[in-house]
Design a protein around this motif. Structure first.
Motif, PDB file in Angstrom:
ATOM      1  N   ALA A 151      43.566   7.180  38.627  1.00 52.76           N
ATOM      2  CA  ALA A 151      42.748   6.799  37.534  1.00 52.76           C
ATOM      3  C   ALA A 151      41.781   6.529  37.106  1.00 52.76           C
ATOM      4  O   ALA A 151      40.925   6.145  36.568  1.00 52.76           O
ATOM      5  CB  ALA A 151      44.227   6.273  36.436  1.00 52.76           C
ATOM      6  N   ASN A 152      41.298   5.615  38.336  1.00 48.27           N
ATOM      7  CA  ASN A 152      40.335   4.984  39.047  1.00 48.27           C
ATOM      8  C   ASN A 152      39.747   4.020  37.608  1.00 48.27           C
ATOM      9  O   ASN A 152      38.744   3.775  37.358  1.00 48.27           O
ATOM     10  CB  ASN A 152      38.732   6.139  38.990  1.00 48.27           C
ATOM     11  CG  ASN A 152      38.498   6.658  40.003  1.00 48.27           C
ATOM     12  OD1 ASN A 152      39.531   8.158  39.524  1.00 48.27           O
ATOM     13  ND2 ASN A 152      38.680   6.641  41.317  1.00 48.27           N
ATOM     14  N   HIS A 163      41.106  16.291  23.305  1.00 47.03           N
ATOM     15  CA  HIS A 163      41.140  15.473  24.968  1.00 47.03           C
ATOM     16  C   HIS A 163      41.706  15.166  25.596  1.00 47.03           C
ATOM     17  O   HIS A 163      42.124  14.136  24.741  1.00 47.03           O
ATOM     18  CB  HIS A 163      39.567  14.877  24.919  1.00 47.03           C
ATOM     19  CG  HIS A 163      38.614  16.111  24.596  1.00 47.03           C
ATOM     20  ND1 HIS A 163      37.812  17.134  25.450  1.00 47.03           N
ATOM     21  CD2 HIS A 163      37.360  15.568  23.528  1.00 47.03           C
ATOM     22  CE1 HIS A 163      36.477  17.514  25.021  1.00 47.03           C
ATOM     23  NE2 HIS A 163      36.319  16.597  23.492  1.00 47.03           N
ATOM     24  N   ARG A 178      39.373  14.696  32.411  1.00 53.06           N
ATOM     25  CA  ARG A 178      38.500  14.173  33.625  1.00 53.06           C
ATOM     26  C   ARG A 178      38.447  15.183  35.171  1.00 53.06           C
ATOM     27  O   ARG A 178      37.775  14.678  35.719  1.00 53.06           O
ATOM     28  CB  ARG A 178      39.174  12.521  34.089  1.00 53.06           C
ATOM     29  CG  ARG A 178      38.436  11.446  32.687  1.00 53.06           C
ATOM     30  CD  ARG A 178      39.027  10.812  33.061  1.00 53.06           C
ATOM     31  NE  ARG A 178      40.048   9.844  34.140  1.00 53.06           N
ATOM     32  CZ  ARG A 178      39.679   9.249  34.919  1.00 53.06           C
ATOM     33  NH1 ARG A 178      39.315   9.754  35.706  1.00 53.06           N
ATOM     34  NH2 ARG A 178      41.436   9.120  35.478  1.00 53.06           N
TER      35      ARG A 178
END
Lengths: 910, 165
Positions: A166-167, A410, A415
């Protein structure tokens, strides 16, 4: 590879190649102080505390140095003590000394190190102590971040990066100001998914759950939410659940959990729980004693034996309970009218894959996904709907796997994607056949596999002629070069795994979609191998098990067909009855049958069709027409409010049994706490009703005895017994008591009669209802990470409501601008079937012309809009595509209107 | 996903994308990209961080890590058209920088770290600029000024004001 032998503090230690000195020592039970090391994470050597002396090399950081054969290591010396003490004191200088009142008291790594190293009061008093008064961030409802407690070990940051992907957090600022932070400093405003993986790994009290009590004892069981079926430890104190943690030994989740699994258990003790049976008198549901309710139910059911009766079983109940439910319906009430919500999720997978492979379940395991070289995720918003399984996708990508994400929206998984395909909702067959065509034309297929293990390739290949790339490009909206690239990527990286979910199945051509997936996997020879496979991700905790147990109109337990006389006579002999020969009605057909007056009585266990059925008003009208409706649930759901009798059930935390997760793993569900009031386990209730109907074969005193009966009649469960399910469960097929279970299906032969898999030629069929002038937008439905299904459980968890507590209509900025809609504005969404009022969320996650809603929120019942057009094979409604229009509401939001609208939509007339 | 209108211009995005082949990883593009954004917007607000993150395929927190490490990038509001870095390290201080800085503050009506209300000047106290041979020294945007005196400072401010406005 040979093990390494080294000497640590004079002791011989043996360790596998690749281990560090620190791991070797810890494995051998030799403690070396450390803060920034975590066994799940790559070593970084930040804290400088694990200093050791290696003979001939001097001072070395044990966490970074690989162990070597013959190495001689000392963990104690004057020199080590000096270095370690400085590193420790530099941390203590900035650490609040509030240990006794600290949330991490007695579980703090820094405290342990200070105790181990020893800090003299004189020296401690002389340290320059700095006032640290940074404001804690309490924006997340489940945990608190206090930067004053932080030791900057970076474990949280690395967890969020390496494990969760997830950063959301990283170091910010520099020098003395350095701290862990999200972009804005408020965790809820970031990409944080609230999974709490950082919280469980934090060595100090920088990240702590807001509510925590040390449990008296823990019970191992299965998470009540999605089909991943994570193993959890439920911490109990005073008869209540006070903490939940993941089971690190579990092959399913390795200790990892998502926000719902870790923090979403408050519903168990919610005051709304049903605690007593309710019977309708003079239009009101009034509490009665169990005896009275059960007598009434049995007396009524007795009048509707045969096909006037129908039951809806539950994917949230155990295998044993689903088994008993279908046994009651078939053996006692004499009908095959039994089904459950799998009809609305993976019935096309069961139908489609059973046809091509002989078995309609995930072919590979969850762990296996990390071994894939290419993952094709189509029609699955994995991080939202199957969050812990999504961690395996992230892991695979980190190992260098290619990830192709095909989704009309999306999604977060984008990602991590190598290639992203945003196709039109409902154009999956075209996309998949287009890819197959490229693979066929460029001869990238696995000819040997096709020849040896499949049939009907030529007919399939001929049908690819119907999918020229110009057509595919136009139908899907995906540029031709991306289709070609996806096809090559998928075919050239073996083993390749396909993951899919509702985006594939919830269509009038859902079965065709599944067949197209099957074709693609067969074409590339990706079945029966580790890291490959076709992996339908099952939605609810035990939806796989409810199917396995025959809570379906056409099959008995273990997918044994009701129309096979031999099968029937096997069951008849054990059950002592005559079984109805023909398949019953599917869930989606039952409502029409109710409206026709054909079905008059319904027994509904743990389902909420008023919110979950497509064209929900139609379902409601049908249920209202029934002579007798019994709803058995843990809450008074929207559907239960219509019932004549409501029976209070125990939640999965309050009973014993088994769940079967999406990878076919049968796992033990264990009783952790008592049910509230007089609520009872579903299996007990079903047995009571059956016995009052005069049936034998329902006198069970523990679910274990029910499992024995299941095993005796169900070949794929033949080897299942509670003692064998310790500690990690077993994956079916497991035909005998000495069989180890089957992690990967179809390794030698397929489960078809001739052992070969089938290719199926396909045609492209557009969705049943597409936008037109009157209803110009395409509505698709999706899921929120923070809610689950119709929200009966999650909406009673306060923190989840904080994170995502209301429906939002997602709309593309271009469409919003064209309609002059602002973010947050209230609108009415109208389809040919109904309307709901929601707030708008302007987001480029939707492509132009497409809007989306979830279906978690009772006050905005999305399914009054959706289309009940059915897939002809699987009878699944097309909840992923319908046509709507948006009507702006002029003036300020009107508070009463919400209610008014839902009320009109939920009354009988259209 | 960004919802409001985009902050980064097409030109800025193109300039950042041109950097891609010059660096081994996208992470390495962060710092030069921040400079390009800073040039366009005069600061790097959180929304620009998010947009850059999407462009580079990184997480916003990772960009913020790099950005906040350097004192150079402002986030709350744009810096002035001219950003003056006035050295207050040893050599400059020995040659009267302190007094000159006070004079500059008085001239501009702001303290170090502040921006003039007209948005013309931002004043920063800089650590050593490496211009000790020309102490006292300062940097205005990319131009170096050395051997400063009160008179020289007044002239420089005047000419900067006329060229920048």
């Amino acid at each position: 590879m040979a093990d390494l032998r080294l000497t640590i503090d004079g002791r011989q230690v043996v360790v596998a190649q690749g281990a560090t000195i620190l791991e070797a020592a810890l494995d051998a039970g030799i403690y070396i102080p450390h803060l920034c090391h975590h066994p799940d994470l790559k070593p970084v050597g930040i804290c400088r505390l694990c200093m050791v002396e290696v003979a001939g090399r001097g001072m070395t950081l044990a966490c970074l140095a690989p162990a070597e054969d013959g190495m001689v290591v000392k963990t104690e010396s004057q020199q080590i003590d000096k270095v370690r003490r400085v590193a420790l004191e530099l941390l203590l200088v900035n650490h609040p000394g509030d240990c006794l009142t600290c949330a991490k008291n007695n579980r703090c790594q820094l405290q342990r190190i200070a105790a181990y190293v020893g800090v003299s009061p004189q020296r401690f008093a002389r340290l320059r102590r700095t006032e640290k008064t940074l404001p804690p961030d309490d924006s997340n409802p489940f945990f608190l971040f206090d930067p004053n407690q932080c030791v900057l070990c970076g474990i949280c940051i690395r967890t969020c990066d390496e494990i969760v992907g997830a950063n959301a957090i990283d170091f910010a600022f520099r020098g003395f100001q350095t701290m862990v932070s999200t972009l804005s400093g408020r965790w809820v405003e970031s990409s944080c998914v609230s999974c709490g993986e950082c919280v469980v790994r934090c060595p100090v009290a920088a990240l702590v759950p807001k509510r925590y009590q040390q449990p008296q004892h823990e019970v191992q069981t299965v998470c009540p939410y999605c089909g991943v079926g994570c193993t959890i430890y439920v911490g109990i104190r005073g008869g209540r659940i006070v903490a939940v943690g993941g089971d690190r030994q579990s092959p399913v989740n390795q200790g990892r959990l998502c926000v719902k699994g870790r923090f979403g258990h408050d519903f168990v003790h919610h005051p709304d729980r049903l605690t007593t049976p309710l019977v309708r008198r003079d239009g009101q549901l009034v509490p009665v004693a169990w005896d009275e309710a059960l007598e009434l139910v049995a007396r009524q059911f007795d009048q509707y034996r045969g096909d006037a009766f129908a039951a809806m079983s539950s994917a949230r109940c155990t295998n044993e309970e689903n088994y008993l439910m279908q046994k009651l319906v078939r053996a006692v009430l004499g009908t095959n009218n039994i089904d459950h919500c799998a009809r609305l999720c993976h019935s096309p997978s069961v139908a489609g894959l059973a046809r091509t492979l002989g078995s309609g379940a995930m072919t590979n395991t969850i762990q296996d996904i990390a071994q894939s070289r290419c993952i094709f995720a189509i029609g699955t918003n994995t991080t939202a709907a199957h969050p812990v399984l999504a961690l395996k996708v992230v892991e695979a990508v980190r190992r260098g796997a290619k990830l192709i994400v095909a989704n009309p929206k999306h999604i977060d998984l984008d990602r991590h994607a190598t290639l992203r395909l945003q196709h039109q909702p409902g154009s999956d067959v075209a996309l998949l056949m287009g890819m197959a065509r490229v693979i066929a034309e460029e001869r990238l297929y696995d000819a040997e596999f096709i020849a040896r293990r499949t049939v009907d390739f030529d007919a399939f290949r001929a049908s690819l002629e119907r999918f020229p790339l110009e057509f595919v490009e136009q139908a899907t909206g995906v540029p031709r070069q991306h289709i070609v690239e996806a096809a090559r990527m998928f075919a050239n990286h073996k083993p390749a795994s396909i993951l899919y979910a509702m985006g594939i199945t919830q269509h009038t051509h859902g079965t065709d979609n599944v067949l197209a997936i099957s074709n693609l996997a067969l074409l590339t020879g990706n079945l029966g191998i580790p890291g490959g496979g076709i992996n339908p991700l099952r939605g609810q905790g035990n939806v796989q098990g409810a199917c396995d147990m025959g809570a379906l109109p056409n099959v008995l337990p273990g997918y044994q067909r009701v129309d096979d006389p031999q099968i029937r006579s096997k069951f008849e002999a054990v059950w002592g009855c005559t079984l109805p020969p023909g398949p019953g009605l599917a869930l989606t057909e039952m409502f029409d049958a109710m409206l026709r007056g054909q079905i008059k009585a319904v027994y509904l266990m743990g389902e909420n069709p008023l919110l979950s059925e497509a064209d929900a008003q139609h379902a409601e009208r049908a249920l209202r027409q029934l002579d007798f409706l019994v709803v058995q649930d843990i809450f008074l759901t929207e559907t239960a409010r219509l019932a004549h009798v409501v029976l209070p059930a125990a939640s999965s935390a309050e009973k014993d049994g088994t769940f079967t997760n999406t990878e076919r793993r049968v796992q033990r569900v264990r009783k952790a706490v008592d049910p509230p009031g007089e609520a009872k386990p579903d299996w007990w209730i079903i047995c009571q009703i059956a016995q009052r109907l005069g049936a034998s074969g329902f006198s069970f005193s523990h679910p274990q005895e029910i499992m024995s009966e299941i095993a005796s009649l169900t070949p794929i469960y033949g080897g299942m017994a509670y003692q064998r399910l310790e500690p990690q469960g077993l994956q079916w097929p497991c035909p005998s008591m000495d069989h180890p279970g089957t992690p990967i299906l179809h390794t030698q032969r397929f489960a078809t009669p001739d052992g070969k898999a089938r290719f199926v030629p396909l045609d492209y069929k557009p969705p049943a209802e597409l936008p037109d002038d009157e209803y110009p937008l395409l509505l698709t439905t999706d899921r929120s990470l923070y809610q689950y299904h119709t929200g009966t459980m999650t909406r009673r968890v306060e923190g989840l409501e904080v994170l995502d507590g209301q429906e939002r209509l997602c709309i593309n900025p271009h469409d919003a601008a064209a309609m002059q809609l602002a973010d947050g504005q209230q609108v009415i969404v109208r389809s040919r079937r109904g309307r709901v009022m929601v707030r708008v969320k302007v987001t480029s996650s939707c492509q132009p012309g497409v809007v989306s809603l979830t279906f978690h929120f009772a006050e905005t019942p999305t399914n009054v809009l959706t289309h009940a057009a059915l897939d002809p094979v699987a009878k699944i409604p097309e909840t992923k595509v319908c046509a709507v229009r948006i009507e702006p509401l002029d003036g300020p939001p009107q508070p009463g209107l919400h209610q008014q609208i839902t009320d009109t939509t939920s009354c009988a007339g259209r | 996903m960004c919802t409001a209108s985009r902050l980064l211009s097409d030109q800025t995005i193109a300039a950042i994308e041109e950097l891609f082949p010059c660096y081994p990883t996208r992470q390495a593009v962060v710092l030069p990209a921040l400079h390009i954004i800073n040039q366009q917007l005069g600061h790097v607000p959180p929304q620009a961080v998010e947009e850059l993150a999407t462009l580079l395929g990184l997480a916003p927190a990772q960009i913020q890590d790099t950005l906040s490490f350097y004192g150079f990038f402002k986030q709350d509001k744009p810096q002035g058209k001219v950003r003056i870095w006035f050295c207050h390290s040893l050599s400059c201080a020995a040659r009267g920088a302190e007094e000159l800085l006070e004079h500059l503050c008085a001239t501009l009506g702001i303290r170090p770290g502040q921006t003039t209300p007209d948005g013309m000047f931002t004043l920063e106290a800089a650590e050593c600029l490496g211009l000790c041979d020309g102490a006292p020294a300062m940097l205005a945007n990319d131009t170096v000024y050395t051997d400063l005196t009160r008179e020289k400072l007044d002239q420089i401010v005047q000419s900067l004001r006329s060229t920048a406005s």
